[in-house]
Design a protein around this motif. Structure first.
Motif, PDB file in Angstrom:
ATOM      1  N   ALA A   1       0.829  -1.207   0.000  1.00  0.00           N
ATOM      2  CA  ALA A   1       0.000   0.000   0.000  1.00  0.00           C
ATOM      3  C   ALA A   1       0.860   1.253   0.000  1.00  0.00           C
ATOM      4  N   LEU A   2       1.972   1.225   0.736  1.00  0.00           N
ATOM      5  CA  LEU A   2       2.853   2.390   0.813  1.00  0.00           C
ATOM      6  C   LEU A   2       3.404   2.761  -0.557  1.00  0.00           C
ATOM      7  N   PHE A   3       3.959   1.775  -1.278  1.00  0.00           N
ATOM      8  CA  PHE A   3       4.570   2.088  -2.564  1.00  0.00           C
ATOM      9  C   PHE A   3       3.534   2.257  -3.671  1.00  0.00           C
ATOM     10  N   ALA A   4       2.369   1.630  -3.533  1.00  0.00           N
ATOM     11  CA  ALA A   4       1.287   1.917  -4.477  1.00  0.00           C
ATOM     12  C   ALA A   4       0.838   3.369  -4.333  1.00  0.00           C
ATOM     13  N   TYR A   5       0.761   3.835  -3.099  1.00  0.00           N
ATOM     14  CA  TYR A   5       0.421   5.240  -2.854  1.00  0.00           C
ATOM     15  C   TYR A   5       1.473   6.162  -3.456  1.00  0.00           C
ATOM     16  N   VAL A   6       2.759   5.831  -3.246  1.00  0.00           N
ATOM     17  CA  VAL A   6       3.840   6.622  -3.832  1.00  0.00           C
ATOM     18  C   VAL A   6       3.689   6.692  -5.349  1.00  0.00           C
ATOM     19  N   ALA A   7       3.382   5.553  -5.975  1.00  0.00           N
ATOM     20  CA  ALA A   7       3.286   5.494  -7.433  1.00  0.00           C
ATOM     21  C   ALA A   7       2.118   6.325  -7.960  1.00  0.00           C
ATOM     22  N   ILE A   8       0.947   6.210  -7.326  1.00  0.00           N
ATOM     23  CA  ILE A   8      -0.218   6.976  -7.777  1.00  0.00           C
ATOM     24  C   ILE A   8       0.025   8.462  -7.568  1.00  0.00           C
ATOM     25  N   LEU A   9       0.546   8.833  -6.402  1.00  0.00           N
ATOM     26  CA  LEU A   9       0.828  10.238  -6.117  1.00  0.00           C
ATOM     27  C   LEU A   9       1.820  10.803  -7.134  1.00  0.00           C
TER      28      LEU A   9
END
Length: 619
Positions: A362-370
């Motif tokens: 979830a952390l890196f998915a958030y980074v990617a979308i942001l």
């Protein structure tokens, strides 16, 4: 007299036995035990300084630091010479470089001394400690790295900072039996030893996100690398000690990962780094080839400028003394398809994969979308992001995405909203459930598309039990005209006392539910999926009819207006999970809008029974 030949089974058994005996005799002799290491010995190290060619350097043994990393955790101290080391010092990305003495593997270059050193003095992790750590098995429990939801850039970077502290923090206090084999002055070096660090790869990130990521991960000296040039299925030579190796967090249209050096390859088993990367224990990073472009010399900390290549296996362990894994197929990952569109630019589709990890997905998915939104849209000013799509957990279900985020913080709010189900599922109490696919379309408008609730009224001043009345809601568009909606609401047939008719946005309703209505926590995985699908959304107008009567939440269901005798039974029965509530919902409706909703209004109503019809009198 002719002897009988042994049978085929006996031959096979003898060959296997002789192989085991030979292996048992060969394995110890290929390693040099730390007890045999003495000051003054000269070893040969192997690493890649440029391209993919392995080059040699010398390691002059200074001594052994016993128990410096903990009980029975030792380091060999050495001065490195050769290649570019005289002008670069110890280099980020060479952690894991194997060192041999008389052809026997001693361990991996893994630690450096302080900042601005004038000589390349490094700590070498013994190979025996690396093998023991990587061969551990078992699952990893959820820890303190999980991202709190709703996520924000501040909480994201704080989580990344906690990640960095696991790997780059200096050594702490030492055990009381810390001792030195070699010059006594070596004891002063323990407090300034720290892991060399991997050479981080960040490619395709917006400069502002790149800068914040480097700061959070303490990567101020790192250099952005181009995207990987390798292709899956490409024929590659066998992995060797001294080769560059990579680990991937995000790969595809942009990259995030790290590169280091292979220490030892035993069949399909790979040992690298000689220190932790994130010190997470069991992991599932994609193991990749890596290519080194050049060395960036620095007075503070020189580093290899490297890039990730094709996936060649899975990094299964990230331990205190090594990172290691298995050659072969790569691990399962979260596959993301992100479509970006707006009223000013053509539609574009980004595809990338994010590592599978209960804390980090979830952390890196958030980074990617942001990063995707920031890279293609403005970062300040009012705007609106409409998100539609789904998060798939394979056979474990699907969570729909249909929401809208508006205002100055629309971009981080959209990134958090899109990945919220991934984070909630990753750390659930019921079963391992990592998202398999995220398919999402984000449509961006440089306008604030929102509406505020101004008024609410019923079509009658005398609502009747069991009757359906029209609820009228007046909305004012942001800097625009008003709009009136009409929603049929059915009154309960049996309700006592005054009722509250709440017309609300998602945030206010959620706060009320958590504070007073006490929605039940899911008791199993299907209930959690249902709860995630029913999550409050910003593009909804919510209507709730609330009764002020004692009730209880039992097994996920709200039981309103319970008799005192029933409430007493529930309170005394410890086998039934129940929570008392003073207010209960007796009616619920919602309306999806093409804009975000803000505000709330309340109406207090009293149901009036229809008076009985007069009985006709006989004349």
């Amino acid at each position: 007299m002719r002897r009988a030949s042994p049978g085929p089974a006996l031959v096979v058994a003898l060959l296997l036995l002789s192989g085991v005996i030979a292996l048992g005799a060969q394995t110890p002799s290929s390693f040099l035990p730390i007890d045999d290491v003495r000051p003054g010995m000269v070893g040969t190290g192997r690493t890649v300084f440029a391209g993919d060619a392995i080059e040699e350097f010398q390691a002059h043994i200074l001594g052994v630091l016993r128990n410096v990393m903990g009980p029975q955790r030792d380091l060999i101290l050495a001065r490195l010479e050769g290649g570019p080391l005289a002008r670069t010092g110890v280099i980020q990305g060479m952690s894991g470089s194997p060192v041999y003495i008389n052809g026997r593997l001693v361990g991996a270059v893994s630690y450096q001394l302080g900042s601005f050193p004038k000589e390349a003095i490094a700590g070498i992790t013994p190979i025996g400690e690396m093998i023991a750590a990587v061969n551990l098995t078992g699952p990893r429990a959820a820890g303190d790295l999980a991202l709190d939801w709703p996520a924000t850039p501040a909480t994201m970077y704080a989580a990344l900072g906690r990640l960095a502290s696991r790997a780059v923090a200096p050594l702490g206090r030492f055990p009381s039996d810390f001792r030195v084999v070699g010059p006594s002055s070596l004891a002063d070096l323990g407090p300034v030893l720290r892991p060399i660090g991997a050479a981080m790869v960040l490619s395709g990130f917006d400069p502002s996100v790149d800068r914040d990521l480097r700061q959070a991960l303490s990567l101020d000296g790192s250099v952005q690398s181009p995207a990987a040039a390798g292709r899956p299925g490409l024929s590659l030579p066998a992995l060797r000690g001294g080769d560059a190796v990579g680990m991937s967090f995000i790969r595809g249209d942009f990259e995030m990962g790290a590169t280091g050096t292979v220490t030892y390859v035993d069949g399909a088993r790979v040992y690298a780094f000689g220190h932790p990367f994130l010190n997470l224990g069991p992991t599932s990073y994609s193991m990749t080839r890596a290519r080194v472009y050049t060395i960036l010399p620095s007075l503070d900390s020189s580093m290899k400028v490297a890039t990730l290549g094709p996936v060649i296996g899975t990094m299964t362990q990230d331990r205190a003394t090594a990172v290691g894994g298995i050659l072969g197929a790569g691990p399962r990952e979260l596959e993301v398809t992100l479509t970006l569109s707006s009223d000013r630019t053509p539609e574009r589709t980004l595809r990338f994969s994010v590592l599978h990890d209960q804390n980090l997905t979830a952390l890196f998915a958030y980074v990617a979308i942001l990063n995707s939104l920031i890279a293609h849209e403005r970062q300040s000013g009012a705007m609106t992001v409409q998100a539609t799509g789904s998060v798939s957990f394979g056979a474990n279900g699907t969570v729909a995405i249909d929401d809208m985020f508006t205002g100055d913080a629309a971009v981080p709010l959209a990134a958090a909203g899109v990945t919220a189900a991934i984070g909630a599922a990753a750390t659930n109490d019921f079963r391992p459930a990592l998202a398999e696919r995220l398919d999402v379309e984000l449509r961006v408008s440089e306008r604030q598309e929102s509406a505020t609730i101004e008024r609410a009224w019923l079509d009658t001043t005398m609502p009747r039990p069991g009757a359906t009345h029209l609820l009228h809601v007046q909305l004012r568009h942001y800097r625009g005209e008003t709009e009136t909606l009409s929603i049929p609401v059915e009154m309960p047939a049996h309700a006592a006392g005054p009722l509250t008719l709440l017309v609300s946005d998602a945030a206010i309703l959620t706060t009320l539910e958590q504070r007073e209505l006490k929605p039940a926590r899911p008791s199993n995985w299907p209930a959690l999926v249902a709860q995630m699908n029913a999550a409050r959304r910003n593009n909804r107008l919510y209507v709730r009819l609330i009764a002020t009567s004692a009730g209880a939440v039992v097994g996920g269901d709200t039981l309103p207006a319970l008799p005192a005798s029933v409430r007493t039974i529930l309170d005394e029965d410890k086998t039934v999970a129940s929570a008392p509530v003073a207010r209960t919902v007796v009616g619920a409706w919602e309306r999806r809008l093409e804009r975000a909703v803000r505000g709330s209004r309340e109406l207090t109503i009293t149901l009036r029974p229809q008076p009985p019809s007069p009985v006709p009198q006989n004349k």
